[in-house]
Design an enzyme around this catalytic site. Structure first.
Site, PDB file in Angstrom:
ATOM      1  N   GLU A 159      11.184  13.815  -7.293  1.00  0.00           N
ATOM      2  CA  GLU A 159      10.871  13.256  -7.562  1.00  0.00           C
ATOM      3  C   GLU A 159      10.255  12.246  -9.278  1.00  0.00           C
ATOM      4  O   GLU A 159      10.764  13.703 -10.176  1.00  0.00           O
ATOM      5  CB  GLU A 159       9.585  13.732  -7.498  1.00  0.00           C
ATOM      6  CG  GLU A 159       8.387  14.575  -5.860  1.00  0.00           C
ATOM      7  CD  GLU A 159       6.733  14.900  -5.377  1.00  0.00           C
ATOM      8  OE1 GLU A 159       7.173  15.017  -4.359  1.00  0.00           O
ATOM      9  OE2 GLU A 159       6.313  15.658  -6.919  1.00  0.00           O
ATOM     10  N   CYS A 160       9.588  11.511  -8.648  1.00  0.00           N
ATOM     11  CA  CYS A 160       9.628  10.350 -10.652  1.00  0.00           C
ATOM     12  C   CYS A 160      10.886  10.840 -11.094  1.00  0.00           C
ATOM     13  O   CYS A 160      11.551  10.609 -11.167  1.00  0.00           O
ATOM     14  CB  CYS A 160       8.491  10.989 -11.052  1.00  0.00           C
ATOM     15  SG  CYS A 160       7.290  10.181 -12.398  1.00  0.00           S
TER      16      CYS A 160
END
Length: 452
Positions: A329-330
């Site tokens: 994620e991210c």
């Protein structure tokens, strides 16, 4: 179950400062405090945990679109504590669009039946504070303000003016105030507050805040309010998940990668899987595992160190090439790209995806969105609806084909659409932060790939 919620008229009014001071003051009195944070924020929760010694829980009614599940999670985490303290987000009624009940602090207060303490910024105001309190108290007939704390007060006389006005024109009690004090201010970074891991002299700040709260706020009255709250009557069972006993899940956990929702980690453990932390900054290689989870954080701040740890980068790339499922994620997406550009310099990253992460001076994406996979992915099947949140200053310039359609809605209308998320082999990465409790199918899809 004793509980209070600290809200404010707007962002920047002092919710976090007041909340941290109250948590520290209650802890010093010997109370076991369970902290919560409204919304998707990862950083305030780090502060909460630093003070209370307990993992802070996010309560987000967009990411978990199930009121009873939210109330059940709140009850589960708070029932063994002496008091639950919820920190709100933005202004009390601010959320998604103009609906006061859509992903707002006020909705969480009603969902959890928690009394609201309103923080009002006292800077350059006196009698007008009464209008703010009166308006907030009347705005939603289902929600009443249980008390007020004034922040950034210039003097005792200033506080007397504000308190006198509020008590003259409303029936809301004023519990006290925090004097203006630069020493308790929390420095900021591009994603919001600076993470607790990088703060120095934190304990001195907490002690000062606690002393100010103890001196200027009626904690006994606040505790009385917390005891007057309604009990929750939720019978929602914990989410039923498949048994993944024996599955080894390696997850990145250090100063560069530490954005994880506690409930996500708890749900992984509930499946029987084993969580194994590792550091992309310090360790030589990723642990032997059936699944790798790389959360968000600040890889750009540690770009050189990540670049220099070649053995770790090679081991993660080797795991990908072996077909071990990887979910990122991210900041995890940035790490899995070819390189990261920071202040004109390029740093080598893992290289699963052909792409460069470049830092910019403004937020590129911010807020809630809904993702729909355009093909079979690690986190969901084609056409599945996945709720998430994006908050980043970087852009990922890539030749890879995006595998998800993302959209933002406001008051029922789509206001923005874009493509994002990348799947290569058994590796999936995107800027999206998601909460596994929204749908058991997400975790089942991911761990099913790890079990095969």
């Amino acid at each position: 179950m004793n509980k209070i919620l600290i809200a404010a008229a707007s962002s920047g009014a002092g919710k976090t400062t007041v909340t941290l001071g109250i948590m520290q003051a209650l802890k010093k009195r010997g109370f076991a405090v369970q902290p919560f944070k409204v919304g998707p924020d990862y950083i305030d929760t780090n502060y909460h945990q630093a003070i209370t010694g307990v993992a802070s829980i996010n309560l987000d009614s967009f990411l978990i679109d199930d009121d009873e599940m939210l109330a059940s999670l709140f009850q589960k985490h708070g029932e063994s504590a002496d008091i639950s303290v919820i920190e709100g987000v933005m202004g009390l009624f601010d959320g998604l669009g103009t609906d006061r009940d859509n992903a707002s602090t006020s909705f969480i207060a009603k969902c959890t039946k928690t009394p609201v303490i309103l923080v009002v910024d006292g800077k350059a105001i006196s009698t007008s504070a009464a209008a703010i309190v009166d308006g907030f108290n009347r705005f939603d007939p289902e929600l009443k303000i249980a008390g007020v704390i004034i922040n950034r007060v210039a003097s005792e006389n200033h506080f007397s003016l504000i308190k006198g006005a509020i008590e003259r024109y409303t029936d809301v009690p004023v519990l006290g105030y925090l004097p203006k004090n630069a020493a308790v201010a929390l420095p900021e970074r591009h994603l919001g507050l600076v993470p607790q891991e990088e703060m120095t002299e934190l304990e001195a700040k907490w002690e000062l805040l606690s002393d100010l709260i103890t001196t200027h706020v009626d904690l006994d009255k606040l505790l009385e309010i917390s005891k007057s709250s309604e009990n929750l009557s939720t019978s929602k069972a914990q989410m039923k998940v498949a048994d993944f006993s024996g599955l080894r899940v390696a997850y990145a956990l250090d100063a560069a990668f530490h954005f994880y929702y506690q409930d996500n980690l708890d749900l992984i453990r509930l499946t029987g899987a084993e969580l194994i932390p590792f550091s992309p900054l310090e360790d030589n290689e990723v642990p032997e595992a059936d699944f790798i989870y790389i959360g968000g954080g600040f890889p750009e701040i540690f770009a050189k160190q990540l670049n220099d740890n070649r053995s770790m980068r090679k081991s993660i790339l080797a795991a990908h090439e072996k077909g071990i499922p990887i979910y990122a994620e991210c900041g995890g997406l940035m790490y899995l790209g070819s390189s990261l550009e920071m202040e004109g310099k390029q740093y080598e990253m893992v290289g699963v995806f052909n792409g460069i992460s470049k830092m910019t001076t403004r937020l590129r994406k911010f807020g809630y969105c809904i993702a729909e996979p355009l093909e079979e992915t690690l986190i969901g099947k084609k056409g599945m609806s996945i709720r998430g949140h994006e908050f980043h200053h970087s852009v990922f310039e890539t030749t890879e084909t995006a595998c998800m359609k993302l959209s933002k809605k406001r008051d029922g209308e789509i206001v923005k659409e874009w493509r994002g998320g990348y799947q290569k082999g058994n590796t999936f990465a995107s800027y999206l932060h998601i909460h596994f409790y929204q749908n058991p199918a997400i975790l089942m899809q991911m761990f099913g790939a790890g079990k095969r």
